[in-house]
Design a protein around this motif. Structure first.
Motif, PDB file in Angstrom:
ATOM      1  N   LEU A  97       0.825  -1.206   0.000  1.00 38.86           N
ATOM      2  CA  LEU A  97       0.000   0.000   0.000  1.00 38.86           C
ATOM      3  C   LEU A  97       0.863   1.262   0.000  1.00 38.86           C
ATOM      4  O   LEU A  97       1.822   1.373   0.770  1.00 38.86           O
ATOM      5  CB  LEU A  97      -0.894   0.036   1.240  1.00 38.86           C
ATOM      6  CG  LEU A  97      -2.220  -0.734   1.222  1.00 38.86           C
ATOM      7  CD1 LEU A  97      -1.999  -2.221   0.983  1.00 38.86           C
ATOM      8  CD2 LEU A  97      -2.966  -0.511   2.531  1.00 38.86           C
ATOM      9  N   VAL A  98       0.524   2.201  -0.858  1.00 36.28           N
ATOM     10  CA  VAL A  98       1.155   3.522  -0.869  1.00 36.28           C
ATOM     11  C   VAL A  98       0.029   4.549  -0.886  1.00 36.28           C
ATOM     12  O   VAL A  98      -0.701   4.672  -1.880  1.00 36.28           O
ATOM     13  CB  VAL A  98       2.071   3.717  -2.094  1.00 36.28           C
ATOM     14  CG1 VAL A  98       2.673   5.122  -2.071  1.00 36.28           C
ATOM     15  CG2 VAL A  98       3.167   2.654  -2.119  1.00 36.28           C
ATOM     16  N   SER A 148      -4.541   6.189  -3.663  1.00 39.22           N
ATOM     17  CA  SER A 148      -3.931   4.996  -3.078  1.00 39.22           C
ATOM     18  C   SER A 148      -3.491   4.030  -4.173  1.00 39.22           C
ATOM     19  O   SER A 148      -4.230   3.770  -5.124  1.00 39.22           O
ATOM     20  CB  SER A 148      -4.946   4.293  -2.171  1.00 39.22           C
ATOM     21  OG  SER A 148      -5.423   5.182  -1.169  1.00 39.22           O
ATOM     22  N   ASP A 149      -2.262   3.506  -4.015  1.00 41.69           N
ATOM     23  CA  ASP A 149      -1.728   2.495  -4.922  1.00 41.69           C
ATOM     24  C   ASP A 149      -1.513   1.208  -4.135  1.00 41.69           C
ATOM     25  O   ASP A 149      -1.059   1.242  -2.983  1.00 41.69           O
ATOM     26  CB  ASP A 149      -0.406   2.959  -5.537  1.00 41.69           C
ATOM     27  CG  ASP A 149      -0.598   4.148  -6.461  1.00 41.69           C
ATOM     28  OD1 ASP A 149      -0.941   3.929  -7.630  1.00 41.69           O
ATOM     29  OD2 ASP A 149      -0.428   5.298  -6.000  1.00 41.69           O
ATOM     30  N   PHE A 150      -1.816   0.068  -4.757  1.00 41.26           N
ATOM     31  CA  PHE A 150      -1.672  -1.213  -4.070  1.00 41.26           C
ATOM     32  C   PHE A 150      -1.714  -2.344  -5.088  1.00 41.26           C
ATOM     33  O   PHE A 150      -2.084  -2.151  -6.247  1.00 41.26           O
ATOM     34  CB  PHE A 150      -2.793  -1.401  -3.032  1.00 41.26           C
ATOM     35  CG  PHE A 150      -4.180  -1.370  -3.611  1.00 41.26           C
ATOM     36  CD1 PHE A 150      -4.875  -2.542  -3.864  1.00 41.26           C
ATOM     37  CD2 PHE A 150      -4.805  -0.160  -3.915  1.00 41.26           C
ATOM     38  CE1 PHE A 150      -6.155  -2.519  -4.398  1.00 41.26           C
ATOM     39  CE2 PHE A 150      -6.078  -0.120  -4.455  1.00 41.26           C
ATOM     40  CZ  PHE A 150      -6.753  -1.309  -4.704  1.00 41.26           C
ATOM     41  N   LYS A 151      -1.318  -3.519  -4.632  1.00 42.34           N
ATOM     42  CA  LYS A 151      -1.421  -4.735  -5.428  1.00 42.34           C
ATOM     43  C   LYS A 151      -2.378  -5.690  -4.714  1.00 42.34           C
ATOM     44  O   LYS A 151      -2.614  -5.556  -3.517  1.00 42.34           O
ATOM     45  CB  LYS A 151      -0.049  -5.406  -5.595  1.00 42.34           C
ATOM     46  CG  LYS A 151       0.959  -4.544  -6.342  1.00 42.34           C
ATOM     47  CD  LYS A 151       2.343  -5.203  -6.352  1.00 42.34           C
ATOM     48  CE  LYS A 151       3.356  -4.296  -7.049  1.00 42.34           C
ATOM     49  NZ  LYS A 151       4.728  -4.869  -6.975  1.00 42.34           N
ATOM     50  N   LEU A 190      -6.185   3.827  -7.070  1.00 44.70           N
ATOM     51  CA  LEU A 190      -7.536   4.284  -6.757  1.00 44.70           C
ATOM     52  C   LEU A 190      -7.473   5.763  -6.376  1.00 44.70           C
ATOM     53  O   LEU A 190      -6.802   6.122  -5.404  1.00 44.70           O
ATOM     54  CB  LEU A 190      -8.110   3.479  -5.592  1.00 44.70           C
ATOM     55  CG  LEU A 190      -9.538   3.812  -5.161  1.00 44.70           C
ATOM     56  CD1 LEU A 190     -10.533   3.393  -6.249  1.00 44.70           C
ATOM     57  CD2 LEU A 190      -9.878   3.119  -3.841  1.00 44.70           C
ATOM     58  N   PRO A 191      -8.148   6.627  -7.132  1.00 41.61           N
ATOM     59  CA  PRO A 191      -8.115   8.062  -6.816  1.00 41.61           C
ATOM     60  C   PRO A 191      -9.080   8.409  -5.683  1.00 41.61           C
ATOM     61  O   PRO A 191      -9.952   9.258  -5.806  1.00 41.61           O
ATOM     62  CB  PRO A 191      -8.538   8.707  -8.138  1.00 41.61           C
ATOM     63  CG  PRO A 191      -9.423   7.703  -8.777  1.00 41.61           C
ATOM     64  CD  PRO A 191      -8.880   6.354  -8.384  1.00 41.61           C
ATOM     65  N   ALA A 192      -8.925   7.696  -4.564  1.00 40.53           N
ATOM     66  CA  ALA A 192      -9.761   7.916  -3.386  1.00 40.53           C
ATOM     67  C   ALA A 192      -8.884   7.772  -2.152  1.00 40.53           C
ATOM     68  O   ALA A 192      -7.742   7.305  -2.240  1.00 40.53           O
ATOM     69  CB  ALA A 192     -10.927   6.925  -3.354  1.00 40.53           C
ATOM     70  N   GLN A 209      -5.341  11.738   5.029  1.00 43.28           N
ATOM     71  CA  GLN A 209      -4.490  11.254   3.944  1.00 43.28           C
ATOM     72  C   GLN A 209      -4.336  12.314   2.867  1.00 43.28           C
ATOM     73  O   GLN A 209      -3.233  12.562   2.384  1.00 43.28           O
ATOM     74  CB  GLN A 209      -5.066   9.982   3.329  1.00 43.28           C
ATOM     75  CG  GLN A 209      -4.225   9.467   2.152  1.00 43.28           C
ATOM     76  CD  GLN A 209      -4.820   8.241   1.491  1.00 43.28           C
ATOM     77  OE1 GLN A 209      -5.667   7.552   2.061  1.00 43.28           O
ATOM     78  NE2 GLN A 209      -4.381   7.943   0.273  1.00 43.28           N
ATOM     79  N   LYS A 210      -5.443  12.945   2.493  1.00 44.06           N
ATOM     80  CA  LYS A 210      -5.376  13.913   1.401  1.00 44.06           C
ATOM     81  C   LYS A 210      -4.799  15.258   1.853  1.00 44.06           C
ATOM     82  O   LYS A 210      -4.146  15.953   1.073  1.00 44.06           O
ATOM     83  CB  LYS A 210      -6.755  14.120   0.790  1.00 44.06           C
ATOM     84  CG  LYS A 210      -6.692  15.016  -0.446  1.00 44.06           C
ATOM     85  CD  LYS A 210      -7.919  14.944  -1.305  1.00 44.06           C
ATOM     86  CE  LYS A 210      -7.700  15.729  -2.606  1.00 44.06           C
ATOM     87  NZ  LYS A 210      -8.905  15.764  -3.444  1.00 44.06           N
ATOM     88  N   TYR A 211      -5.061  15.620   3.106  1.00 41.71           N
ATOM     89  CA  TYR A 211      -4.611  16.933   3.608  1.00 41.71           C
ATOM     90  C   TYR A 211      -3.819  16.762   4.904  1.00 41.71           C
ATOM     91  O   TYR A 211      -4.249  17.176   5.983  1.00 41.71           O
ATOM     92  CB  TYR A 211      -5.823  17.849   3.837  1.00 41.71           C
ATOM     93  CG  TYR A 211      -6.619  18.106   2.586  1.00 41.71           C
ATOM     94  CD1 TYR A 211      -6.154  18.979   1.604  1.00 41.71           C
ATOM     95  CD2 TYR A 211      -7.836  17.457   2.368  1.00 41.71           C
ATOM     96  CE1 TYR A 211      -6.873  19.203   0.439  1.00 41.71           C
ATOM     97  CE2 TYR A 211      -8.572  17.684   1.204  1.00 41.71           C
ATOM     98  CZ  TYR A 211      -8.081  18.554   0.253  1.00 41.71           C
ATOM     99  OH  TYR A 211      -8.801  18.779  -0.897  1.00 41.71           O
TER     100      TYR A 211
END
Length: 443
Positions: A236-237, A243-246, A259-261, A331-333
């Motif tokens: 997870l990043v 968020s990016d993940f496998k 995922l742009p969330a 996470q976003k801010y």
């Protein structure tokens, strides 16, 4: 065969979505409701669907009746007239249970997160194949040639009892709706009954101990962050861009996803969607491509900029949802102050979860509380006040009214997170108007 439908209570979120879907499938659709404006009616009006005041004259002989669950013989003249005249009608969930049998159906249930997950599943699948869907935010799409149908399955009053989907995701089981369910065990029994009706495969969050108790004739797959799960989100990043993940399955990586969330809960929702579509036979490259373009659903971490003030609007009305929403905001801010503006929804829920609400809201940097929004199904007996919640919050929590939201102005470099399922948007609108007036006066 084209039919003519009349919706009693067409502005309800599920009802409006179903009306839009049937309209898009070529059926004739009309409905009735109260005169008060609801955000769900915008799409109906755009589609040219007629909305009338409640009147028994709307119930002409040529219409098939679908009645919203909130409308009964004792509170609605159209329902009363239909019963008096022996006119058959079906509730939303009764109609839907029969309707979905013509498709390969994908249900999404859970105490929290079902609207976001339904929206994500519908978004991905509709870009891969012809798909109709119903989402709890009032969004619906209908296609007469659809092979697939994605829908949100609501547990309240066991409304999902008529549903027998081919596949279903269940995001979690939690005690909510204390005006109907008597205990967590009562909630579990409802979900267990639903699980037994799933035909092909069930996808459940592996770390939820209640979900681990479910039994079903369908194959059960567990998803989550644990290596013990059948589908595991790894690497997870989490950044300010999403968020990016496998995802691993049976020891192999089946795909890399963006995922742009925001928030870990959204990674879990996405993993459930990925698992479902993998088992259903869809290509993971297609899933990854369209997962990355998801724009969210209404009233779930919806952002706007008023001047230079960031405002987030979210439907969160349970402690678990509040924690998830505040985690997403951080996470976003990460460098901004997180200001929570929360309105409890229903007196029964506030009484049952008072300590949990206080603990959840302590995750914010500052807290403001709007007056409790009582449901039409209950009476305020004076057993709980908003001040009772304020006293339990460790941080100083201030109460506000729609007429005076000026205390919110005392923050710089902040993100304002408005949360609730009542009329919290009226407070939000009042704050936006105040900001705009001050900006004009300072020019």
């Amino acid at each position: 065969m084209t039919k003519h439908y009349h919706f009693i209570g067409i502005k309800g979120s599920g009802m409006s979505a179903l009306a839009l879907m049937l309209h898009q499938m070529g059926h004739k659709v009309q409905g009735s409701d109260v005169d008060k404006y609801y955000f769900t009616q915008y799409g109906l009006e755009e589609a040219g669907i007629a909305i009338f005041p409640f009147d028994e004259k709307n119930l002409t002989e040529d219409v098939e009746l679908i009645a919203g669950n909130a409308f009964r013989e004792d509170n609605n003249q159209e329902v009363a007239y239909a019963i008096k005249e022996n006119r058959p009608f079906r509730r939303y969930h009764e109609f839907l249970g029969h309707f979905m049998e013509q498709f390969t159906s994908f249900g999404v249930a859970g105490a929290h997160g079902k609207t976001s997950t339904t929206g994500l599943l519908a978004h991905v699948l509709k870009h891969i194949a012809d798909t109709s869907y119903l989402i709890g935010d009032g969004t619906g799409r209908g296609s007469a040639s659809s092979d697939y149908f994605v829908f949100e399955a609501d547990e309240y009053e066991r409304h999902f009892a008529p549903y027998h989907p081919d596949y279903s995701i269940i995001t979690n089981i939690d005690f909510d709706h204390p005006d109907y369910f008597t205990s967590l065990e009562d909630v579990f029994s409802a979900f267990d009954d639903y699980a037994k009706q799933v035909k092909k495969a069930l996808f459940v969050y592996g770390e939820d101990k209640e979900l681990r108790r479910l039994t079903s004739p369908a194959d059960i797959y567990y998803y989550g962050f644990s290596k013990e799960d059948d589908f595991t989100a790894v690497d997870l990043v989490r950044t300010t861009n999403g968020s990016d993940f496998k995802v691993e399955h049976q020891g192999k990586v089946i795909g890399s996803f963006h995922l742009p969330a925001f928030g870990k809960h959204n990674i879990l929702n996405a993993t459930a969607v990925i698992a479902n579509l993998y088992v259903a036979g869809f290509d993971m490259a297609d899933v990854a491509k369209h997962l990355g373009t998801f724009g969210g659903v209404k009233r779930r971490f919806t952002e706007k900029l008023v001047g230079d003030t960031i405002i987030i609007d979210d439907f969160a009305h349970h402690p678990t949802e509040i924690v998830a929403t505040l985690d997403a905001a951080r996470q976003k801010y990460p460098s901004k102050e997180i200001v929570a503006v929360f309105q409890p929804h229903t007196f029964t829920r506030t009484i049952a979860l008072l300590d949990e609400f206080a603990s959840a809201l302590d995750e914010a940097d500052s807290v403001y509380l709007a007056q409790i929004y009582g449901s039409a199904r209950e009476v305020d007996k004076g057993e709980v006040k908003i001040e009772d919640l304020a006293e339990k919050i460790k941080k100083k929590a201030e109460t506000i009214t729609v007429d005076n939201v000026s205390p919110l102005l005392g923050h710089k470099d902040a993100v304002y997170v408005f949360m609730g399922a009542g009329d919290i948007q009226t407070y939000e609108y009042a704050f936006e108007q105040l900001i705009s007036r001050l900006a004009q006066n300072n020019r």
